[in-house]
Design a protein around this motif. Structure first.
Motif, mmCIF file in Angstrom:
data_model
loop_
_atom_site.group_PDB
_atom_site.id
_atom_site.type_symbol
_atom_site.label_atom_id
_atom_site.label_comp_id
_atom_site.label_asym_id
_atom_site.label_seq_id
_atom_site.Cartn_x
_atom_site.Cartn_y
_atom_site.Cartn_z
ATOM 1 N N ARG A 47 0.838 -1.189 0.000
ATOM 2 C CA ARG A 47 0.000 0.000 0.000
ATOM 3 C C ARG A 47 0.878 1.245 0.000
ATOM 4 N NH1 ARG A 47 -3.866 0.405 4.958
ATOM 5 N NH2 ARG A 47 -1.943 1.012 6.005
ATOM 6 N N PRO A 48 0.702 2.124 -1.015
ATOM 7 C CA PRO A 48 1.487 3.365 -1.018
ATOM 8 C C PRO A 48 1.232 4.171 0.251
ATOM 9 C CG PRO A 48 0.480 3.022 -3.148
ATOM 10 C CD PRO A 48 -0.105 1.991 -2.234
ATOM 11 N N PRO A 49 2.190 4.936 0.666
ATOM 12 C CA PRO A 49 2.032 5.676 1.923
ATOM 13 C C PRO A 49 0.974 6.765 1.832
ATOM 14 C CG PRO A 49 4.027 6.336 0.803
ATOM 15 C CD PRO A 49 3.507 5.152 0.058
ATOM 16 N N LYS A 50 0.421 7.124 2.954
ATOM 17 C CA LYS A 50 -0.632 8.143 3.031
ATOM 18 C C LYS A 50 -0.148 9.499 2.529
ATOM 19 C CE LYS A 50 -3.962 10.077 6.354
ATOM 20 N NZ LYS A 50 -3.607 11.485 6.241
ATOM 21 N N THR A 51 1.146 9.764 2.661
ATOM 22 C CA THR A 51 1.660 11.061 2.216
ATOM 23 C C THR A 51 1.421 11.271 0.724
ATOM 24 O OG1 THR A 51 3.832 9.997 1.994
ATOM 25 C CG2 THR A 51 3.407 11.263 4.008
ATOM 26 N N ILE A 52 1.509 10.206 -0.058
ATOM 27 C CA ILE A 52 1.250 10.328 -1.496
ATOM 28 C C ILE A 52 -0.232 10.581 -1.736
ATOM 29 C CG2 ILE A 52 1.258 9.103 -3.693
ATOM 30 C CD1 ILE A 52 3.798 7.716 -2.834
ATOM 31 N N ARG A 53 -1.092 9.846 -1.041
ATOM 32 C CA ARG A 53 -2.533 10.034 -1.215
ATOM 33 C C ARG A 53 -2.952 11.434 -0.768
ATOM 34 N NH1 ARG A 53 -2.045 4.874 0.745
ATOM 35 N NH2 ARG A 53 -2.687 5.436 2.870
ATOM 36 N N ASP A 93 12.049 -0.652 -6.482
ATOM 37 C CA ASP A 93 13.159 -1.266 -7.219
ATOM 38 C C ASP A 93 14.052 -2.052 -6.258
ATOM 39 O OD1 ASP A 93 12.163 -0.064 -9.462
ATOM 40 O OD2 ASP A 93 13.595 1.612 -9.435
ATOM 41 N N LEU A 94 14.300 -1.492 -5.094
ATOM 42 C CA LEU A 94 15.106 -2.176 -4.086
ATOM 43 C C LEU A 94 14.409 -3.444 -3.618
ATOM 44 C CD1 LEU A 94 17.712 -1.950 -2.406
ATOM 45 C CD2 LEU A 94 16.395 -0.644 -0.709
ATOM 46 N N ARG A 95 13.076 -3.368 -3.516
ATOM 47 C CA ARG A 95 12.304 -4.549 -3.137
ATOM 48 C C ARG A 95 12.539 -5.692 -4.114
ATOM 49 N NH1 ARG A 95 5.845 -4.544 -3.952
ATOM 50 N NH2 ARG A 95 6.618 -4.281 -6.072
ATOM 51 N N ARG A 139 8.744 -3.214 3.671
ATOM 52 C CA ARG A 139 7.340 -2.924 3.339
ATOM 53 C C ARG A 139 6.705 -2.015 4.389
ATOM 54 N NH1 ARG A 139 2.565 -7.296 1.887
ATOM 55 N NH2 ARG A 139 0.857 -5.762 1.735
ATOM 56 N N THR A 140 6.949 -2.321 5.640
ATOM 57 C CA THR A 140 6.378 -1.507 6.708
ATOM 58 C C THR A 140 6.858 -0.068 6.612
ATOM 59 O OG1 THR A 140 6.226 -3.426 8.172
ATOM 60 C CG2 THR A 140 6.181 -1.241 9.198
ATOM 61 N N PHE A 169 7.994 1.429 3.953
ATOM 62 C CA PHE A 169 7.441 1.982 2.711
ATOM 63 C C PHE A 169 6.009 2.459 2.937
ATOM 64 C CE2 PHE A 169 4.804 1.254 -1.045
ATOM 65 C CZ PHE A 169 5.481 1.956 -2.021
ATOM 66 N N GLU A 170 5.179 1.626 3.522
ATOM 67 C CA GLU A 170 3.774 1.963 3.709
ATOM 68 C C GLU A 170 3.585 3.080 4.721
ATOM 69 O OE1 GLU A 170 1.809 -1.702 4.619
ATOM 70 O OE2 GLU A 170 1.749 -2.344 2.516
ATOM 71 N N ASP A 171 4.549 3.214 5.628
ATOM 72 C CA ASP A 171 4.490 4.309 6.597
ATOM 73 C C ASP A 171 5.047 5.611 6.036
ATOM 74 O OD1 ASP A 171 3.331 2.663 8.426
ATOM 75 O OD2 ASP A 171 5.172 2.254 9.543
ATOM 76 N N GLY A 172 5.567 5.560 4.815
ATOM 77 C CA GLY A 172 6.105 6.758 4.203
ATOM 78 C C GLY A 172 7.531 7.056 4.565
ATOM 79 N N GLY A 173 8.184 6.140 5.282
ATOM 80 C CA GLY A 173 9.586 6.353 5.637
ATOM 81 C C GLY A 173 10.497 5.796 4.566
#
Length: 667
Positions: free
Chosen positions: A488-494, A517-519, A538-539, A541-545
């Protein structure tokens, strides 16, 4: 809702004059042979629901008798407004004059004025004609209304054709505020007792004079309660009508009672909370800023003009939902209030006029985003904006479908924005959606696109680049979602997409793409090494960090490399010396520990365990040799030590035997 223009106002008709039929055949009358100059006074009498009109006429016969002919008039014709009654002609001389209707039409009533005496050539006479404009009741849009609260009527001047000098005066009782809706008349004066008096002064062309006056004064309201339901829940609406207009309360209240359930069903939302209950109040267009209806959400009141038709009433009723709390922009609230007014009218089998953007209206076209607050635009621009907004709402509804629109309104009411995460909880926004948020919600909750409609109807020139940036960002966002897969893309993008901060969104997606890409690199390397990648990247990434995700990803790649290196140190065969070097070492167990630590996200532990295993195999030969040498040296030492011990033991036994064989000396 913009008030309709007062069209088809009456125009004064020329007075028609006649001649005595018993005059000699050659005796004829033609203007200006007989002239009429008048002073007309209109007295507004609300208690009697009428305007009493007094016309003082000065009739002059301009013909001159000759030795062979006498010219006289014994009657004349005068046109008065239609709908008048109670005609009475009087004078101060002998005889009894009379007034009767010669002809009635929709635009005037022609009176025959029978003079009390013949009016001979060169003479004049003064008569007084009185009649009434009586409020007929009935349609709220009627031109003639005379009541305690509202007065509206046409004002004419009376004269013979081409005759100057007639005057008009209009007298209103105290307390009325009067507006000239059409025509011209000088500003009024106010008497000491509060009466309002209009006076025209002598008119050069009396038959061209016309005015239409509308007056109102604060009066007693009569309150009633309309009980209906919306979405199965009871709803009460207070209806405030003028005390002298019970018909309005019955008409408006009855329509609200019938229409509210239909509107609620079509919009798909429960009844908004109003405390005290929503109040619908009778008004004049002057008190509503020139509009047939106006909604004040802060006060919870709707002012509807006395003459407003069903469409205006339904439009204002729809504003109970579209009141600035559901949608932010004026055009959007007006658009869908009109749309649902029309659809509700259709459901109720009522015929209402549908807004059409005519060629004439397009001359005053403005982008709907440029439509300002009430009273800031010209009448032509207001008319265009109302028609255009309803047209746009109809186009939106056709694409979105009724079901899709109900989803949009539900999300708008719950403050749920577009770009919601898949499988996550709803993310809310602050405030109702504006033109940007509405476009996003429409495309999120339906399968259609609407940006072309926004370009054509809504956007100002300065908004167009933003729409272009939105289109590009949405394409990038769609690819980003696809590449993210179940991440899930981070909330900052949404949040950036919802705020139309597309530069920020693009930058964040570029950072996120690096993590994705790193993933892929981590997944390929972990699969090749037989490792299970942890959820740490993943965690993060999804948190926006994204920085944290990149750091974690680099650490995982390093851990994989160390694990692979350790596995590469495992020998194909183990010699006795290596076995000796691996004595008390557990490199295979260390690899298991490294795998477990990696799967748990403990990169430091995984690296340490991998390094331990690698070191064990790397040093096994050398350690085995050292241990073998040590064992040999220890064995030699033990042999030497044993031999020495044996030699010492033998020496001790010889000395003991020697002592035993030699006698001790005596003392």
């Amino acid at each position: 809702m913009r008030a309709p223009r007062l069209l088809g106002l009456l125009v004064a008709l020329a007075a028609a004059l006649g001649v005595l039929g018993s005059a000699p055949p050659a005796a004829i009358a033609a203007t200006p042979d007989l002239t009429i100059v008048t002073n007309a006074r209109y007295d507004v009498q609300p208690a009697k629901h009428r305007v009493h009109i007094t016309v003082d006429l000065t009739l002059a016969n301009h013909k001159r008798d000759t030795t062979t002919k006498r010219y006289y008039f014994d009657h004349a014709f005068l046109a008065v407004p239609p709908g008048t009654s109670g005609y009475r002609l009087t004078w101060s001389g002998k005889g009894t004059p009379g007034a009767r209707v010669a002809k009635r039409t929709a635009t005037y009533t022609l009176l025959r004025l029978d003079l009390a005496q013949r009016l001979d050539g060169g003479r004049s006479a003064v008569y007084r004609l009185t009649f009434d404009l009586v409020d007929p009741g009935g349609k709220p849009t009627r031109e003639l209304r005379v009541g305690d609260t509202l007065v509206s009527f046409p004002v004419w001047a009376y004269a013979s054709d081409g005759t100057a000098g007639s005057t008009v005066s209009v007298v209103f009782p105290s307390g009325y505020q009067v507006q000239v809706e059409a025509g011209k008349i000088p500003k009024p004066s106010t008497t000491a007792d509060g009466r309002t008096i209009f006076q025209s002064g002598p008119l050069a062309r009396p038959l061209d004079f016309f005015a239409y006056l509308v007056a109102d004064r604060p009066g007693a309201y009569r309150d009633s309660t309309v009980k209906t339901n919306v979405a199965g829940a009871p709803v009460e609406i207070r209806v405030r009508s003028w005390a002298d207009d019970p018909t309005w309360a019955k008409r408006v209240g009855g329509l609200l009672k019938t229409a509210m359930p239909t509107l609620g069903s079509q919009i798909g939302l429960p009844w908004p909370s109003y405390s005290p209950p929503l109040t619908v109040e009778e008004a004049v267009s002057r008190s509503t800023g020139g509009y047939a209806g106006i909604f004040d959400p802060s006060a919870g009141t709707v002012a509807i003009a006395y003459y407003a038709g069903p469409f205006v009433i339904l439009h204002e009723a729809s504003h109970a939902w579209f009141n600035g709390r559901l949608l932010a922009d004026r055009w959007a609230n007006e658009a869908f209030a009109s749309h649902y007014a029309a659809t509700a009218a259709g459901a109720l089998k009522m015929k209402v006029a549908h807004a059409v953007v005519t060629a004439a209206a397009r001359k005053s076209k403005i982008p709907l985003n440029a439509w300002g607050a009430v009273g800031t635009e010209s009448v032509a621009q207001e008319d265009y904006a109302y028609a255009a907004s309803q047209t746009l709402a109809d186009l939106i509804a056709k694409r979105a479908t009724d079901v899709g629109l109900r989803h949009v309104w539900a999300d708008a009411q719950a403050r749920i924005g577009a770009y919601q995460p898949v499988g996550g909880g709803n993310e809310t926004v602050d405030g109702p959606p504006d033109w940007r948020g509405l476009l996003d919600l429409l495309e999120a909750d339906t399968t259609a696109t609407f940006d072309d409609l926004w370009r054509e109807w809504v956007a100002r020139p300065e908004d167009l680049p933003l729409l272009a940036a939105r289109a590009a960002a949405r394409e990038r966002y769609a690819r980003f979602l696809s590449e993210a897969g179940d991440w899930r893309p981070p909330k900052t993008i949404r949040d950036a997409m919802r705020a139309w901060q597309f530069d920020a969104a693009e930058a964040l997606m570029a950072q996120g793409q690096s993590v994705l890409d790193l993933r892929s690199r981590i997944a390929d390397a972990a699969d090749a090494a037989g490792l299970t990648a942890p959820a740490a990247v993943r965690t993060a990434f999804e948190d926006g960090g994204f920085d944290a995700a990149s750091g974690e990803g680099d650490a995982e790649l390093q851990a994989i490399d160390r694990y692979v290196a350790a596995v590469g140190r495992r020998p194909a065969t183990v010699s006795p010396i290596m076995s000796l070097g691996l004595w008390n070492e557990t490199p295979d167990a260390d690899l298991v520990a490294a795998r477990d630590a990696f799967a748990k996200g403990d990169m430091a532990g995984s690296v340490a365990a991998s390094d331990e295993a690698a070191a064990s195999w790397l040093n096994a030969e050398t350690l085995g040799q050292g241990r073998a040498f040590s064992i040999g040296a220890l064995a030699l030492f033990l042999l030497v030590s044993i031999a020495a011990l044996i030699a010492i033991s033998r020496s001790r036994r010889r000395r003991r035997r020697l002592r035993m064989a030699t006698p001790l000396p005596r003392r």
